[in-house]
Motif scaffolding. Structure first.
Motif, PDB file in Angstrom:
ATOM      1  N   GLN A  66       0.834  -1.211   0.000  1.00  0.00           N
ATOM      2  CA  GLN A  66       0.000   0.000   0.000  1.00  0.00           C
ATOM      3  C   GLN A  66       0.866   1.258   0.000  1.00  0.00           C
ATOM      4  O   GLN A  66       0.587   2.208  -0.740  1.00  0.00           O
ATOM      5  CB  GLN A  66      -0.923   0.014   1.214  1.00  0.00           C
ATOM      6  CG  GLN A  66      -2.036  -0.999   1.152  1.00  0.00           C
ATOM      7  CD  GLN A  66      -2.857  -1.049   2.430  1.00  0.00           C
ATOM      8  OE1 GLN A  66      -2.716  -0.211   3.312  1.00  0.00           O
ATOM      9  NE2 GLN A  66      -3.728  -2.048   2.523  1.00  0.00           N
ATOM     10  N   ALA A  67       1.930   1.277   0.797  1.00  0.00           N
ATOM     11  CA  ALA A  67       2.825   2.433   0.856  1.00  0.00           C
ATOM     12  C   ALA A  67       3.520   2.648  -0.483  1.00  0.00           C
ATOM     13  O   ALA A  67       3.627   3.787  -0.969  1.00  0.00           O
ATOM     14  CB  ALA A  67       3.848   2.252   1.969  1.00  0.00           C
ATOM     15  N   ALA A  68       3.976   1.567  -1.099  1.00  0.00           N
ATOM     16  CA  ALA A  68       4.635   1.675  -2.398  1.00  0.00           C
ATOM     17  C   ALA A  68       3.652   2.185  -3.452  1.00  0.00           C
ATOM     18  O   ALA A  68       4.009   3.016  -4.297  1.00  0.00           O
ATOM     19  CB  ALA A  68       5.215   0.323  -2.816  1.00  0.00           C
ATOM     20  N   ARG A  69       2.421   1.723  -3.396  1.00  0.00           N
ATOM     21  CA  ARG A  69       1.400   2.157  -4.351  1.00  0.00           C
ATOM     22  C   ARG A  69       1.096   3.643  -4.171  1.00  0.00           C
ATOM     23  O   ARG A  69       1.002   4.387  -5.146  1.00  0.00           O
ATOM     24  CB  ARG A  69       0.131   1.328  -4.173  1.00  0.00           C
ATOM     25  CG  ARG A  69      -0.924   1.635  -5.216  1.00  0.00           C
ATOM     26  CD  ARG A  69      -2.094   0.706  -5.134  1.00  0.00           C
ATOM     27  NE  ARG A  69      -1.723  -0.592  -5.683  1.00  0.00           N
ATOM     28  CZ  ARG A  69      -2.575  -1.585  -5.887  1.00  0.00           C
ATOM     29  NH1 ARG A  69      -3.849  -1.442  -5.577  1.00  0.00           N
ATOM     30  NH2 ARG A  69      -2.165  -2.728  -6.393  1.00  0.00           N
ATOM     31  N   ARG A  70       0.988   4.084  -2.897  1.00  0.00           N
ATOM     32  CA  ARG A  70       0.746   5.506  -2.646  1.00  0.00           C
ATOM     33  C   ARG A  70       1.888   6.359  -3.200  1.00  0.00           C
ATOM     34  O   ARG A  70       1.656   7.416  -3.800  1.00  0.00           O
ATOM     35  CB  ARG A  70       0.567   5.768  -1.151  1.00  0.00           C
ATOM     36  CG  ARG A  70      -0.824   5.430  -0.626  1.00  0.00           C
ATOM     37  CD  ARG A  70      -1.048   5.964   0.786  1.00  0.00           C
ATOM     38  NE  ARG A  70      -0.153   5.374   1.759  1.00  0.00           N
ATOM     39  CZ  ARG A  70      -0.361   4.231   2.410  1.00  0.00           C
ATOM     40  NH1 ARG A  70      -1.473   3.547   2.179  1.00  0.00           N
ATOM     41  NH2 ARG A  70       0.509   3.777   3.284  1.00  0.00           N
ATOM     42  N   ALA A  71       3.122   5.901  -3.034  1.00  0.00           N
ATOM     43  CA  ALA A  71       4.279   6.644  -3.542  1.00  0.00           C
ATOM     44  C   ALA A  71       4.252   6.715  -5.078  1.00  0.00           C
ATOM     45  O   ALA A  71       4.523   7.773  -5.663  1.00  0.00           O
ATOM     46  CB  ALA A  71       5.577   6.002  -3.062  1.00  0.00           C
TER      47      ALA A  71
END
Length: 97
Positions: A66-71
């Motif tokens: 999720q964090a990678a996708r947000r970035a």
């Protein structure tokens, strides 16, 4: 030696609409190409038995995913709206903000 680029075509009286049309057209082109590639990958992986046909639809993202996708989304948004941000920054400079 580079050759000059031809002027962009204009369709609207307000050039801002032409810029937005160019942004939308570029996005649609990218989305169509990416959608085709994703569908091809899913079909190949399912055909080879690596994934079930509905594996992607049922995947639950980890916090790290999720964090990678947000970035990635933030970086994409910055790239897509760079032209507009450039104009906002210029206006702020004119106003002394």
């Amino acid at each position: 030696m580079s050759t000059p680029k031809p002027p962009r075509p204009t369709f609207f009286e307000d050039t801002a609409n032409d810029r937005l049309t160019a942004i939308i057209t570029a996005l649609v082109t990218e989305v169509a190409g990416l959608s085709d590639r994703v569908a091809t990958l899913e079909n190949l992986l399912a055909a080879q038995g690596v994934l079930s046909p509905d594996a992607v639809d049922h995947h639950v993202l980890t916090e790290q995913e999720q964090a990678a996708r947000r970035a990635r989304h933030a970086a994409l948004t910055d790239r897509v709206f760079y032209v507009l941000q450039e104009e906002v920054d210029a206006l702020k400079g004119q106003l002394g903000a």
